[in-house]
Design a protein around this motif. Structure first.
Motif, short mmCIF file in Angstrom:
data_model
loop_
_atom_site.label_atom_id
_atom_site.label_comp_id
_atom_site.label_asym_id
_atom_site.label_seq_id
_atom_site.Cartn_x
_atom_site.Cartn_y
_atom_site.Cartn_z
N ARG A 494 9.06 -4.28 -7.47
CA ARG A 494 8.05 -4.45 -6.43
C ARG A 494 8.17 -3.34 -5.39
O ARG A 494 7.18 -2.82 -4.89
N LEU A 495 9.37 -2.98 -5.05
CA LEU A 495 9.59 -1.93 -4.06
C LEU A 495 9.04 -0.59 -4.52
O LEU A 495 8.54 0.19 -3.72
N GLN A 496 9.09 -0.32 -5.83
CA GLN A 496 8.73 0.98 -6.36
C GLN A 496 7.25 1.11 -6.69
O GLN A 496 6.86 1.96 -7.48
N ALA A 497 6.39 0.30 -6.10
CA ALA A 497 4.98 0.33 -6.46
C ALA A 497 4.35 1.70 -6.24
O ALA A 497 3.41 2.08 -6.91
N ALA A 498 4.85 2.45 -5.27
CA ALA A 498 4.32 3.79 -5.01
C ALA A 498 5.46 4.70 -4.63
O ALA A 498 6.46 4.28 -4.06
N GLU A 499 5.30 5.99 -4.94
CA GLU A 499 6.32 6.96 -4.57
C GLU A 499 6.14 7.38 -3.12
O GLU A 499 5.10 7.18 -2.52
N GLY A 500 7.17 7.98 -2.57
CA GLY A 500 7.09 8.44 -1.19
C GLY A 500 8.14 7.77 -0.32
O GLY A 500 8.68 6.71 -0.67
N LEU A 501 8.45 8.39 0.81
CA LEU A 501 9.49 7.90 1.71
C LEU A 501 9.25 8.45 3.10
O LEU A 501 8.87 9.60 3.28
N GLU A 502 9.45 7.60 4.11
CA GLU A 502 9.37 8.01 5.52
C GLU A 502 10.66 7.58 6.21
O GLU A 502 11.03 6.40 6.18
N TRP A 503 11.36 8.54 6.83
CA TRP A 503 12.57 8.20 7.56
C TRP A 503 12.22 7.49 8.86
O TRP A 503 11.27 7.87 9.55
N VAL A 504 12.97 6.45 9.17
CA VAL A 504 12.80 5.71 10.42
C VAL A 504 14.06 5.96 11.24
O VAL A 504 15.17 5.65 10.81
N GLU A 505 13.90 6.51 12.44
CA GLU A 505 15.06 6.84 13.27
C GLU A 505 15.74 5.57 13.75
O GLU A 505 15.08 4.59 14.12
N THR A 506 17.06 5.61 13.76
CA THR A 506 17.85 4.42 14.10
C THR A 506 18.62 4.56 15.41
O THR A 506 19.18 3.57 15.90
#
Length: 569
Positions: A494-506
């Protein structure tokens, strides 16, 4: 506890068809080292029928494909990577009929099959090499390999001072006085890829396995096939000064892709096209050449094999390799362990390398010192390994798992010299310990002569601590490493439905967080201090559960909406 999730990976369409995107772009591939996976006939060596008997286990684990390390006829001078016949099964491992039965069983459970191809060299028992030895100097048979006259007044010295990657000279003298090149063990003579017979025969091999239904190929040392051995040959010191920019005499030459263009045409003649992934240890700026659609199509990213458990290093590796994948139009591959390196549970439990120190993927001083337990923090290594695995399983791209990592296995360091099998150990006089420690046969049960690996013993000694890691011991434990992998692979579809990634600052250098295009998030705390995550319930976590926080050295996944029990289809 992680919420119980009932997710199906089946489709109304053919599950083995590439209906939306090619399966390999985000597939989970489980590497099987056949001789150490499962032994059906009781000779101490894993075999093809042993794999067939474990197909249910692989299906329950949730992998998309298996990659089989070499199962071909071999004298095992290098764990099967010395291939005597590329179009048959080693009789000790079974037969072609056994292979077909295994293939059908795996396909019947929606699991694809990738096989290893070893094109840089053959076994010295290969019919071609035996013919070359018998035919003698100047023969057509010798032109398929790389033979040269020796140096010195009587030719008794090797043609150059080059070293084998396994230690010692890269040249071996034949009985008639000529020398042949072997970049690996002396039982693995290098092929001459300028020879038309070599090119034609490998195309036939790829066609043979593709026609049987194999879905793809892993190409061993894909960067070493093409060579320029124009005289005079450079010395070792001269060789080391030549840039590896496409015109090096021995590695990563631009013209190797002429070979792979031929292979790609063959792969694309099948429906669906056969896949290929390159094992290419090359400069990062050149890895994309192997992953291009007109070449092999995908290439291994090995950076994480050599990285400590460190947030900055992980983020840099992920960012760089996603950029390289975009450059080639392929997807990246994420690997923490394989048959050539120390298992990551052990690497992460050892003291961090000093700045500037050489990579320790082969074990470093810990293995050479006999695996001193005082240096290894097993619990910490296991905790970090689970966190790192959950992290990479959340990334876009394909993930390669190595057999036994789902059991949390550590490296087996305590192997007597008399029991070792890796040629690296013997050719270096024990100066390099070799790879036997990650190739010890798997434990399936908590007792028995081989922990369920087979009816009677195993070809490498198994330690007593395998009992607590056995499949039998972990199967019913909801908090086991095995069940963490099962839940993660179930969710990943389910998580891999689409490619791509956005970093979220912590706001913390030791915590990484990223968001996938469909809203899923992954948070990994590389530090020891908890990271606050108030009001969000993870759908899966490694490590102990903390109210409103991610514990030290652990990873959580967050579903869109923040409700751990609401997992969108």
């Amino acid at each position: 506890m992680t919420p119980s999730l009932e997710l199906s990976r089946t489709s109304e369409l053919d599950p083995l068809a590439d209906d939306i995107a090619p399966w390999w772009r985000q597939g989970v591939v489980y590497q099987i080292y056949p001789r150490s996976f499962s032994d059906a006939n009781g000779d101490g060596l894993g075999d093809i029928r042993g794999i067939t008997a474990r197909v249910g286990y692989l299906a329950e684990l949730g992998v998309d494909a298996v990659w089989l390390s070499p199962f071909y006829p071999s004298e095992l001078a290098d764990g099967g990577y010395d291939v005597a016949d590329y179009r048959d099964v080693d009789p000790r491992l079974g037969s072609l009929d056994d292979f077909d039965e295994m293939l059908a069983a795996l396909h019947g459970r929606d699991i694809r099959v990738v096989v290893d191809i070893v094109p840089n060299h053959t076994s010295d028992r290969h019919v071609w090499f035996q013919e070359a030895l018998a035919a003698g100097r100047g023969s057509a048979a010798r032109e398929r390999y790389i033979f040269r006259e020796g140096s010195g007044p009587d030719g008794s010295e090797p043609p150059t001072d080059w070293l084998s990657l396994f230690g010692g000279s890269a040249w071996e003298r034949a009985a008639d006085g000529q020398w042949y090149l072997h970049n690996f063990a002396r039982e693995q003579p290098d092929l001459n890829w300028d020879h038309p017979d070599v090119r034609a025969d490998f195309l036939e091999t790829l066609r043979f396995w593709s026609d049987r239904g194999v879905d793809g190929f892993r190409i061993d040392v894909a960067h070493m096939l093409s060579k320029d051995l124009t005289e005079p040959l450079p010395s070792r010191s001269e060789l080391e000064l030549i840039p590896r920019d496409g015109d090096h005499p021995l590695v990563d030459r631009d013209d190797v892709h002429e070979i792979y263009a031929e292979w790609r045409a063959l792969f694309d003649s099948y429906d669906p096209p056969r896949t290929a992934v390159a094992e290419a240890w090359v400069e990062p700026s050149r890895i994309h050449l192997y992953a291009r659609p007109e070449s092999l199509g995908q290439a291994f990213n090995f950076d994480l094999l050599e990285a400590d458990f460190d947030a900055r290093r992980f983020r840099s590796i992920i960012t760089d390799n996603l950029a390289l994948a975009a450059q080639s139009g392929s997807s990246s591959t994420w690997v923490l362990s394989n048959h050539d390196v120390v298992r990551h549970a052990t690497r992460y439990g050892l003291p961090a390398a000093e700045p500037g120190a050489a990579p320790t993927r082969h074990g470093g001083d810990w293995l050479l010192g006999g695996g001193d337990e005082s240096q290894l923090d097993r619990e910490r290594g296991a905790r970090r390994a689970a966190a790192a695995t959950l992290f990479i399983l959340g990334l876009p791209g394909s993930t390669y798992l190595y057999q036994g990592e789902e059991l949390g296995l550590h490296e087996v360091a305590d192997i007597a010299a008399s029991d070792r099998q890796d040629p690296t150990f013997f050719r270096t006089g024990g100066a390099e310990i070799g790879r036997d420690g990650c190739r010890v046969p798997l434990p399936w049960t908590s007792g028995g002569s081989s922990f369920g690996f087979g009816p009677d013993g195993a070809h490498l000694p198994q330690p007593a601590w395998f009992a607590e890691h056995a499949v039998e011991a972990q199967d019913a434990d909801p908090d086991s490493t095995l069940n963490l992998y099962r839940r993660a692979l179930e969710l990943r579809h389910r998580l891999q439905a689409a490619e791509g990634l956005e970093w979220v600052e912590t706001g913390r250098d030791d915590v990484l967080r990223f968001r996938r295009p469909n809203g899923w998030e992954v948070v990994t705390n590389f530090g020891e201090r908890p990271f606050e995550l108030a009001g969000v319930e993870p759908v899966i976590r490694s490590g102990a559960a903390l109210e409103g926080a991610v514990g030290g050295e652990s990873t959580v996944w967050l579903a869109p909406g923040g409700d751990g029990g609401d997992v969108p289809a």
